[in-house]
Scaffold this motif. Structure first.
Motif, PDB file in Angstrom:
ATOM      1  N   THR A 228       1.048  -1.593  -0.036  1.00  0.00           N
ATOM      2  CA  THR A 228       0.341  -0.159   0.283  1.00  0.00           C
ATOM      3  C   THR A 228       1.139   1.100  -0.553  1.00  0.00           C
ATOM      4  O   THR A 228       1.797   0.812   1.023  1.00  0.00           O
TER       5      THR A 228
ATOM      6  N   TYR B 223      -6.393   4.669   4.743  1.00  0.00           N
ATOM      7  CA  TYR B 223      -7.151   3.857   4.631  1.00  0.00           C
ATOM      8  C   TYR B 223      -7.456   3.084   5.633  1.00  0.00           C
ATOM      9  O   TYR B 223      -7.532   1.750   6.465  1.00  0.00           O
TER      10      TYR B 223
ATOM     11  N   ARG C   1     -10.016   1.960   8.063  1.00  0.00           N
ATOM     12  CA  ARG C   1     -10.996   1.142   7.880  1.00  0.00           C
ATOM     13  C   ARG C   1     -10.992  -0.351   7.565  1.00  0.00           C
ATOM     14  O   ARG C   1     -10.344  -0.459   8.207  1.00  0.00           O
TER      15      ARG C   1
ATOM     16  N   ILE D   5     -12.822  -3.041   3.667  1.00  0.00           N
ATOM     17  CA  ILE D   5     -11.771  -2.743   2.733  1.00  0.00           C
ATOM     18  C   ILE D   5     -12.079  -3.848   1.437  1.00  0.00           C
ATOM     19  O   ILE D   5     -11.423  -3.350   0.374  1.00  0.00           O
TER      20      ILE D   5
ATOM     21  N   ASP E 139     -14.504  -2.346  -1.153  1.00  0.00           N
ATOM     22  CA  ASP E 139     -14.467  -0.968  -2.251  1.00  0.00           C
ATOM     23  C   ASP E 139     -14.759  -1.818  -3.337  1.00  0.00           C
ATOM     24  O   ASP E 139     -14.604  -1.333  -4.229  1.00  0.00           O
TER      25      ASP E 139
ATOM     26  N   HIS F 276      -8.300   1.508  -4.875  1.00  0.00           N
ATOM     27  CA  HIS F 276      -7.903   1.305  -3.625  1.00  0.00           C
ATOM     28  C   HIS F 276      -8.119   0.089  -3.219  1.00  0.00           C
ATOM     29  O   HIS F 276      -7.857   0.456  -1.701  1.00  0.00           O
TER      30      HIS F 276
ATOM     31  N   GLY G  94      -6.093  -1.969   3.519  1.00  0.00           N
ATOM     32  CA  GLY G  94      -7.100  -1.154   4.849  1.00  0.00           C
ATOM     33  C   GLY G  94      -5.569  -0.902   6.065  1.00  0.00           C
ATOM     34  O   GLY G  94      -5.233  -2.213   6.363  1.00  0.00           O
TER      35      GLY G  94
END
Length: 246
Positions: free
Chosen positions: A70, A76, A78, A81, A83, A138, A142
């Motif tokens: 990453t 990120y 969260r 993850i 998305d 992305h 996370g």
């Protein structure tokens, strides 16, 4: 050349697939300072025991962070993850313990990332290492902070696979001040009745799949230290649990 710069050079200039496998090889150095289900109507459940439930304080092996780490993990924070990526739901429960005291490590930062059902990573692509260009998205990345029990929980999808690697999840653990404590990877149980067998590589199947015993990261893990416990089924989704000692 530092390892991270080396990996970055592979992303930019890689010309052959073998370079991806080299970049994914075991790193023996210590690091420095709601999914959409494509499930069919099955109710088969899976379970596996592993060292994830062990009381051992053995330090988790250090593995490579690349070649798709990453880029800005602090962006990120969260628990979900997914998305928008589709696949069988996977709840990921990781407990971070201190190897020196065998106790839960609260307040630690835990970053995870893994590929999607087709074997692609977000934030990368458009090269021979990954032809599909996902540089502007992305997904499946996370960060969470461990609670008083050392636990973080993520909602994701069951990872797919790509050539040369077994199914896996990357993990990077930092202390509360941001100092790197451990870079490692999580492997999945294999064999009849396991989640891996049920998911069956999604649309790709498992033809040409690299199993843990032949994987260039997990092949020397003869004690199963890096293998998680995974329970669940295709209809309800799966739950992965893993204790990582740092």
């Amino acid at each position: 050349m530092e390892r991270k710069n080396f990996l970055r050079s592979l992303i930019v200039g890689a010309a052959t697939a073998p370079m991806l496998l080299d970049a994914c090889q075991k790193d023996s150095t210590t690091p420095s300072s709601t999914s959409t289900s494509t499930s069919t109507s099955t109710s088969t459940s899976t379970s596996s025991s592993s060292s994830s439930s062990s009381n051992s304080c053995t330090v988790a092996p250090t593995e490579t962070e690349g070649p798709f780490p990453t880029k800005t993990p602090a962006s990120y924070v969260r628990s979900d993850i997914t998305d928008g990526r589709t696949g069988y739901k996977l709840t990921i429960k990781i407990t971070i313990d201190s190897s020196s005291s065998c106790t839960a490590l609260s307040g630690a930062l835990v970053d995870i990332w893994h590929c999607d059902a087709e074997g692609n990573y977000s934030e990368y692509g458009g090269s021979s290492m990954q032809t599909t260009n996902y540089t502007s998205v992305h997904f499946l990345r996370g960060r969470q902070t461990t609670d008083s029990n050392g636990l973080v929980t993520f909602t994701s999808i069951f990872p797919g696979w790509y050539s040369g690697r077994a199914t896996h999840i990357h993990v990077h653990v930092y202390n509360a001040s941001g100092t790197s404590l451990k870079v490692t990877q999580i492997a999945f149980p294999e064999g009849t009745g396991t989640a891996l067998a049920l998911v069956n590589g999604y649309a790709k199947g498992l033809t040409g799949y690299t199993y843990n015993s032949s994987d260039n990261v997990f092949s020397d893990d003869t004690s199963g230290l890096e293998i998680a416990a995974v329970t669940g089924n295709l209809t309800d989704g799966f739950v992965l649990t893993k204790v990582i000692n740092v």
